[in-house]
Design an enzyme around this catalytic site. Sequence first.
Site, PDB file in Angstrom:
ATOM      1  N   LYS A   1       1.175   4.169  -2.938  1.00 27.67           N
ATOM      2  CA  LYS A   1       0.893   5.578  -2.480  1.00 27.67           C
ATOM      3  C   LYS A   1       1.860   6.538  -2.674  1.00 27.67           C
ATOM      4  CE  LYS A   1      -3.610   5.010  -1.905  1.00 27.67           C
ATOM      5  NZ  LYS A   1      -4.513   5.938  -2.659  1.00 27.67           N
TER       6      LYS A   1
ATOM      7  N   TYR B   1       0.907  -1.210   0.011  1.00 30.00           N
ATOM      8  CA  TYR B   1       0.010  -0.097   0.057  1.00 30.00           C
ATOM      9  C   TYR B   1       0.956   1.150   0.085  1.00 30.00           C
ATOM     10  CZ  TYR B   1      -3.492   3.477   1.595  1.00 30.00           C
ATOM     11  OH  TYR B   1      -4.475   4.480   1.810  1.00 30.00           O
ATOM     12  N   ALA B   2       1.811   1.213   1.038  1.00 29.93           N
ATOM     13  CA  ALA B   2       2.650   2.457   1.085  1.00 29.93           C
ATOM     14  C   ALA B   2       3.612   2.788  -0.453  1.00 29.93           C
ATOM     15  CB  ALA B   2       3.537   2.419   2.119  1.00 29.93           C
TER      16      ALA B   2
END
Length: 246
Positions: A163, A159-160
């Site tokens: 993003k 996820y990081a």
Amino acid sequence: MNDDAQTPTQRLRGRRIIVTGAAAGIGRRTAQLFAQEGAAVALLDRDKEKLQVAAEEIGGWAFPVDITDDEATTGAIEEAAATLSGIDGVVNAAGIMFQGLASEVSAQDWRRVIDINLTGTYNVVRGCIPWLLQAPSATVVTIASAAGLMPNAAGLTAYAASKGGVIALSKALAAELAPKVRVNTVCPGMVDTAMADGFRGNVGNYALKRLADPVEIAHAILFLTSQESSYVTGAALAADGGRSFH
């Protein structure tokens, strides 16, 4: 938020805006706020039923699409541009939350997160560029995450990374599309939406010690879409309650 902060001021009067992820969460609240501020709004999401309800609520137009499908996304944008008679701005709010340790996340799951959060954002902006370049004061706002600014929590590697990629993509687009199009990113912390389910207690490292209301993020997006931010491009705005100080 106080009543004054939610009083419409027609800051987007006459603007034609595409909002992705508009069936729920930040995207839906942003579409509502933008309509209140005078914009004509085209709503994109893969959830056809919820999207139609969201569009009817604000007098907007629904274009169901999976943004990971580049051809379908281009087609939906072309339909939206024809309906709106152009595109002045884009808000990329479509995305998924994903948790899992790097040692456990499969390559298939990794690709799914990247495809939706990063490649999907690219597909949407790429499809809108021909119209944005023709519009005065065109804007793009992407939604990343505080995790993209400071990826310090275990289990958020994919996820990081997705993003963080959105932040870098947006900065690169800001350089490439200037001076015709301003491109900025909003990086929320935890927001009171379904995406926060299972994480709602994780605000101990937030200075404000609470989740954000979706409208608080929508107002940050509004600022970066309006003329109030006319000298801002390539910025990554942390709207995260003090999770990451810059």
